[in-house]
Structure formats: structure tokens, C-alpha cells
Scaffold this motif. Sequence first.
Motif, mmCIF file in Angstrom:
data_model
loop_
_atom_site.group_PDB
_atom_site.id
_atom_site.type_symbol
_atom_site.label_atom_id
_atom_site.label_comp_id
_atom_site.label_asym_id
_atom_site.label_seq_id
_atom_site.Cartn_x
_atom_site.Cartn_y
_atom_site.Cartn_z
ATOM 1 N N GLU A 231 0.940 -1.184 -0.183
ATOM 2 C CA GLU A 231 -0.016 0.118 0.052
ATOM 3 C C GLU A 231 0.890 1.284 -0.001
ATOM 4 O O GLU A 231 2.020 1.120 0.433
ATOM 5 C CB GLU A 231 -0.968 0.343 1.471
ATOM 6 C CG GLU A 231 -1.994 -1.043 1.440
ATOM 7 C CD GLU A 231 -3.074 -0.585 2.616
ATOM 8 O OE1 GLU A 231 -4.251 -1.056 2.319
ATOM 9 O OE2 GLU A 231 -2.489 -0.183 3.563
ATOM 10 N N PHE A 232 0.299 2.420 -0.643
ATOM 11 C CA PHE A 232 0.981 3.382 -0.395
ATOM 12 C C PHE A 232 0.174 4.630 0.339
ATOM 13 O O PHE A 232 -0.841 4.840 0.132
ATOM 14 C CB PHE A 232 1.315 4.062 -2.032
ATOM 15 C CG PHE A 232 2.264 3.263 -2.779
ATOM 16 C CD1 PHE A 232 3.447 3.560 -2.801
ATOM 17 C CD2 PHE A 232 1.380 2.302 -3.673
ATOM 18 C CE1 PHE A 232 4.150 2.644 -3.631
ATOM 19 C CE2 PHE A 232 2.291 1.663 -4.390
ATOM 20 C CZ PHE A 232 3.401 1.665 -4.550
ATOM 21 N N ARG A 233 0.911 4.905 1.304
ATOM 22 C CA ARG A 233 0.349 5.826 2.453
ATOM 23 C C ARG A 233 0.789 6.990 2.613
ATOM 24 O O ARG A 233 1.999 7.437 2.607
ATOM 25 C CB ARG A 233 0.273 5.135 3.896
ATOM 26 C CG ARG A 233 -0.502 5.877 4.779
ATOM 27 C CD ARG A 233 -0.829 4.759 6.148
ATOM 28 N NE ARG A 233 -1.388 3.727 5.720
ATOM 29 C CZ ARG A 233 -2.677 3.605 5.965
ATOM 30 N NH1 ARG A 233 -3.406 4.354 5.867
ATOM 31 N NH2 ARG A 233 -3.155 2.359 5.734
ATOM 32 N N GLY A 234 0.240 8.161 2.564
ATOM 33 C CA GLY A 234 0.621 9.621 2.578
ATOM 34 C C GLY A 234 1.412 9.747 3.900
ATOM 35 O O GLY A 234 0.879 9.614 5.002
ATOM 36 N N ILE A 235 2.570 10.475 3.783
ATOM 37 C CA ILE A 235 3.405 10.698 4.957
ATOM 38 C C ILE A 235 2.845 11.932 5.735
ATOM 39 O O ILE A 235 3.199 12.348 6.828
ATOM 40 C CB ILE A 235 4.799 10.809 4.949
ATOM 41 C CG1 ILE A 235 5.183 12.123 3.930
ATOM 42 C CG2 ILE A 235 5.150 9.697 3.998
ATOM 43 C CD1 ILE A 235 6.575 12.350 3.554
ATOM 44 N N HIS A 236 1.996 12.897 5.103
ATOM 45 C CA HIS A 236 1.470 13.785 5.997
ATOM 46 C C HIS A 236 -0.071 13.595 6.394
ATOM 47 O O HIS A 236 -0.334 13.763 7.357
ATOM 48 C CB HIS A 236 1.538 15.064 4.835
ATOM 49 C CG HIS A 236 2.882 15.606 4.687
ATOM 50 N ND1 HIS A 236 3.559 15.140 3.298
ATOM 51 C CD2 HIS A 236 3.887 16.242 5.338
ATOM 52 C CE1 HIS A 236 4.674 15.752 3.363
ATOM 53 N NE2 HIS A 236 5.064 16.286 4.711
ATOM 54 N N GLN A 237 -0.953 13.038 5.291
ATOM 55 C CA GLN A 237 -2.228 12.949 5.537
ATOM 56 C C GLN A 237 -2.595 11.637 6.123
ATOM 57 O O GLN A 237 -3.526 11.448 6.467
ATOM 58 C CB GLN A 237 -3.228 13.333 4.151
ATOM 59 C CG GLN A 237 -2.748 14.675 3.742
ATOM 60 C CD GLN A 237 -3.307 15.766 4.518
ATOM 61 O OE1 GLN A 237 -4.420 15.607 5.275
ATOM 62 N NE2 GLN A 237 -2.351 16.841 4.700
ATOM 63 N N GLY A 238 -1.805 10.704 5.982
ATOM 64 C CA GLY A 238 -2.170 9.387 6.311
ATOM 65 C C GLY A 238 -3.062 8.564 5.411
ATOM 66 O O GLY A 238 -3.444 7.429 5.791
ATOM 67 N N ASP A 239 -3.343 9.175 4.322
ATOM 68 C CA ASP A 239 -4.377 8.477 3.645
ATOM 69 C C ASP A 239 -3.824 7.353 2.615
ATOM 70 O O ASP A 239 -2.585 7.402 2.336
ATOM 71 C CB ASP A 239 -5.182 9.570 2.555
ATOM 72 C CG ASP A 239 -4.136 10.024 1.655
ATOM 73 O OD1 ASP A 239 -3.178 10.520 2.101
ATOM 74 O OD2 ASP A 239 -4.430 10.446 0.285
ATOM 75 N N VAL A 240 -4.425 6.383 2.244
ATOM 76 C CA VAL A 240 -4.180 5.519 1.187
ATOM 77 C C VAL A 240 -4.177 5.868 -0.105
ATOM 78 O O VAL A 240 -5.365 6.282 -0.705
ATOM 79 C CB VAL A 240 -4.685 3.981 1.561
ATOM 80 C CG1 VAL A 240 -4.389 2.969 0.602
ATOM 81 C CG2 VAL A 240 -4.352 3.415 2.893
ATOM 82 N N LEU A 241 -3.194 5.881 -0.931
ATOM 83 C CA LEU A 241 -3.455 6.292 -2.548
ATOM 84 C C LEU A 241 -4.074 5.228 -3.210
ATOM 85 O O LEU A 241 -3.973 3.944 -3.040
ATOM 86 C CB LEU A 241 -1.854 6.227 -3.183
ATOM 87 C CG LEU A 241 -1.961 6.831 -4.659
ATOM 88 C CD1 LEU A 241 -2.381 8.187 -4.705
ATOM 89 C CD2 LEU A 241 -0.270 6.513 -5.009
#
Length: 303
Positions: free
Chosen positions: A145-155
Motif C-alpha cells: 500500500e502507498f500511504r501519505g506521510i502527511h495526511q495518512g491516506d491510502v493512495l
Amino acid sequence: MKKGNGKGDELMASNYIRFDWAMKRLLRNKANFAVLEGFLTTLLNEKIVIQKLLESESNQEDEFDKYNRVDMLAENSKGELILIEVQNNNEYAYFQRMLFGTSKLVTEYINRGEGYDKVRKVYSVNIVYFSLGSGKDIVYHGKTEFRGIHQGDVLELTPFQKQTFKVDSVSQLYPEYYILKVNDFNQVARSPLEEWIYYMNTGDIPDGATAPGLDEARQRLKLDKMTKEELSAYYRHLDNIVILRDNIYTERAEGRAEGRAEGLMEGRMEEKREMVHNMKSLNIPLDTISQVTGLSIEEIKSL
């Protein structure tokens, strides 16, 4: 089928054939695909239909590998690749081996000049009979999974990508890994997957088991259906596994005892002599014996 003895695991007789031997000799037959399909359906939680078996590394030339591990590569009805591997003894770099296996399949099963949209989905299913890593569970699932380092959302995929690739998430495009640590299962089976793990661990199938594929296993993986020659080869396989596990246990015990009094040295050397003799009798290559015992090839030849 299996009983712990404080050294290697002592394999005991059962009504059913060990899963690794079944993979070597029986489950490659299309008539027996239902057993494997049932296991994969239970593990992946979706209906799996095996279209065909593909070439894998299963025909090992090394006698050590012939009973230490077995692998099988299947293609399902969606064109996905499923690599199933059974590993009997410890391999410290097994995580990297899993990565290498999936990477190799990704590159091998795409034709030169094809676009990246033709990259195949790969599942890596690893049934291990040793303590791999450090964890409390018996089944582990890994995916990308690719998870945002600022928002924590999953791409996520765009609607167009979902429609084109016929999947719902980015992780479905990447290899997925399953690890079943079957030796760690020591409880009553309460789910279909646990019923499968119980069989892999003990060699027995509970009367009330209802997991997909186990009914077919009851019918097709019985010892009493094997010929005398097949039984003889099967029991040699079990003996080889016991010897290998005992040898590796002994080698580790000797390693931990390196700092003991000098008077123990001769005793350890005698154990190594016996270990080398046993491994030579199994026609294990000298370089493999050297890796296991720590002795040079010249020392091994002289014993």
C-alpha cells in the motif's frame, strides 16, 4: 503425524499423506486439483480454479532440497500466478527468498514488448515448518500500500484504472504474500483455515472438518491407496526430514556451546563425525554438508 521431542520434530504415522509429499507426487495431477483449489479458496477467501500448473523449481537436483522444500506454480482462471512453497527447515534469508521468487515470476511471465498493464498478479504462499521471524500469529498476510506521510491516506486507483485493470485497490496489482507457520498451531481448529493448518501440522483431518478441499483430501490422500513402492519412498522421505532436523539442531547446539571447557571439544567432534556420516549416507553434496557443519570439504572427505 508429528510429535515434538525437544530436538528435531519426530514424524509419526498417520492415515493421510503429508502435504509436502502430496504436492510432489499427487496434487500435480489434474484429477486432484480440487484439493489444492480448496486450500487456496480457503486461504485467499475467494473461489480459486486452477487452470494449469507451470514450470517451477520443484525438480531440484540437490538431494538436500528434495526433502527440505517443495514448490508448485499454478495459474488460476483469471491468469494470476500462485507460487506455493513448503519449507521444512530454517533458512535465515527466507524473507528475501520470497521476494526473489515473486520478482522472478513478474519478469518471466511478461512477453518482451508488452506494456506494464500485462504484468501478472502474483500470490506467494509459504508453508513453513520452522520459526520464521518473531511473531505471535500463525498466518501472516503481506501486501503493498502507498500511504501519505502527511495526511495518512491510502493512495487509490482512479475510476478509469479500476475499470481497466478490473481491481479495486492499488495493492491488488502487486504481489501478495502469505506465511503459514504451521508448527506453531497447537489448538483446536475453529475455522476452515485452521482446519487446513491442523492437517498440515499433524497429518490428520478431523471428522467434522468442513473446509473446502479437505473432503477431497480424505478421499485421495490416504496412505492405504499408495503402492508398496510408493510407501517405501514416502517413509524414506519422512526419515530424511527427521535426520535433517536433528542434524541442524545438533549443529546449533554445538554453536551455542563454543565457549565451554576444552574437554568437550572431542565430544563435539565425535558428534560432527556422526553427522557427516549420516549426511554422506543420504548423498547430500559435500558443499551442502560444509555449509551445515562448518567443516571444510577436505575435513569432510577425511571423516
